[in-house]
Design an enzyme around this catalytic site. Structure first.
Site, PDB file in Angstrom:
ATOM      1  N   HIS A 185      42.685  39.139  40.234  1.00 46.79           N
ATOM      2  CA  HIS A 185      43.153  40.054  39.190  1.00 46.79           C
ATOM      3  C   HIS A 185      42.017  40.952  38.710  1.00 46.79           C
ATOM      4  O   HIS A 185      42.162  42.174  38.643  1.00 46.79           O
ATOM      5  CB  HIS A 185      43.715  39.292  37.991  1.00 46.79           C
ATOM      6  N   HIS A 226      41.013  45.715  38.519  1.00 45.41           N
ATOM      7  CA  HIS A 226      40.225  46.547  37.606  1.00 45.41           C
ATOM      8  C   HIS A 226      39.126  47.372  38.275  1.00 45.41           C
ATOM      9  O   HIS A 226      38.857  48.504  37.856  1.00 45.41           O
ATOM     10  CB  HIS A 226      39.558  45.658  36.543  1.00 45.41           C
ATOM     11  N   GLU A 260      45.633  47.593  31.536  1.00 45.11           N
ATOM     12  CA  GLU A 260      46.343  46.580  32.313  1.00 45.11           C
ATOM     13  C   GLU A 260      47.665  47.088  32.892  1.00 45.11           C
ATOM     14  O   GLU A 260      48.025  46.729  34.017  1.00 45.11           O
ATOM     15  CB  GLU A 260      46.623  45.347  31.448  1.00 45.11           C
ATOM     16  N   SER A 291      47.731  43.930  40.501  1.00 47.76           N
ATOM     17  CA  SER A 291      47.361  42.618  41.031  1.00 47.76           C
ATOM     18  C   SER A 291      48.567  41.689  41.090  1.00 47.76           C
ATOM     19  O   SER A 291      48.429  40.519  41.432  1.00 47.76           O
ATOM     20  CB  SER A 291      46.250  41.988  40.182  1.00 47.76           C
TER      21      SER A 291
END
Length: 303
Positions: free
Chosen positions: A146, A151, A192, A211
């Site tokens: 993730h 990111h 996010e 993700s």
């Protein structure tokens, strides 16, 4: 008494009491430094760990052309990390040359103050452990897949990289104004779970959906969620859930739009927000710029 371990134990207790997760923190916090960083321990990853990374990478990357923002795709290509869990040192070399960012390993969730300080110094904290095979489709805490796959690619984009630093710098002001929740909502919806309007239509750039195989598709294809044009105060008023797909996604026109909105002094904004009602994520306001009015049909467990 080990003061450092007492501090991390207190942090774990506060996370458990926060409502963000009802499970104990999974990472090993016993060897954290004062800034909550640890050694990545790349040599300790097993063949099973690397195989899990490749499985997740291949599954997600097969969706990118249809669903992901082009800047995310380009950043992922530059990192070239398909074959094994990335070595944060090598990835940091790539990022440093592109935008001046580096990666630091952490055991998982870390306190807000330290998180903000890392971002302000252009250091992105990445969890060092990877999920188990039985957690392929659902994970309570962020793992290395993730954090890195979701990111890190956009940290190679100059404007988004600058935004992330500005967000970190703003953390101290949020703490001083007891406005961490409002700033967290900005991160949640725009880092996010953000969407961006491109020449090819809406595309995902947020780490939370990119993700997650299920939410990558849901955020673009499903008729259920609202898709609303970005407005800073609207985002910071909007509640969210961590245990389901999003009921509202906010859409950027450009990364510059997000950067410009963050450049202002948030102090009067925080004061104003304290006088305003919070917004339920199922709600559409008369002032919203609507891209898609969702049906709000059904619940979907987030992956």
């Amino acid at each position: 008494m080990n003061t450092e371990n007492a501090v991390t134990g207190d942090f774990a207790a506060r996370v458990a009491d926060s409502g963000k997760t009802d499970t104990a923190l999974r990472g090993d916090y016993s060897a954290v430094r004062a800034d909550y960083t640890i050694d990545q321990g790349w040599d300790r990853y097993t063949d099973t760990d690397h195989a899990m990374w490749r499985t997740l990478y291949d599954r997600q990357s097969s969706l990118l052309e249809r669903y992901a923002a082009p800047e995310f795709i380009e950043g992922l290509k530059r990192l070239d990390v398909r074959d094994a869990i990335p070595d944060f040192r090598r990835a940091s070399d790539v990022l440093d040359k592109a935008t001046g960012w580096t990666l630091v390993a952490v055991p998982g969730l870390i306190p807000e103050r330290e998180f903000f300080e890392h971002l302000a110094a252009r250091r992105f904290p990445v969890t060092n452990w990877i999920r188990k095979p039985e957690e392929m489709d659902y994970l309570v805490e962020p793992d290395v897949f993730h954090d890195f796959f979701g990111h890190v690619p956009l940290l190679a984009h100059p404007v988004f990289a600058d935004y992330m630093q500005a967000y970190g710098v703003g953390g101290a002001k949020a703490i001083a104004n007891s406005a961490q929740e409002q700033l967290t909502r900005l991160y949640w919806y725009m880092v996010e779970f953000g969407l961006i309007n491109t020449k090819d239509g809406l595309r995902a750039y947020g780490a939370g959906m990119l993700s997650s195989r299920g939410e990558t598709q849901f955020c673009i294809d499903s008729p259920s969620p609202h898709r609303v044009g970005f407005d800073l105060e609207r985002v910071m008023r909007t509640q969210y859930r961590i245990d389901d797909y999003q009921q509202t996604y906010f859409v950027l026109d450009s990364y510059e739009q997000l950067m410009d909105a963050t450049a202002v002094d948030f102090t009067p904004i925080y004061a104003r927000l304290k006088t305003m009602a919070e917004v339920d994520p199922t709600t559409v306001l008369p002032t919203d710029r609507i891209f898609t009015l969702g049906t709000q049909g059904g619940s979907h467990k987030a992956a």
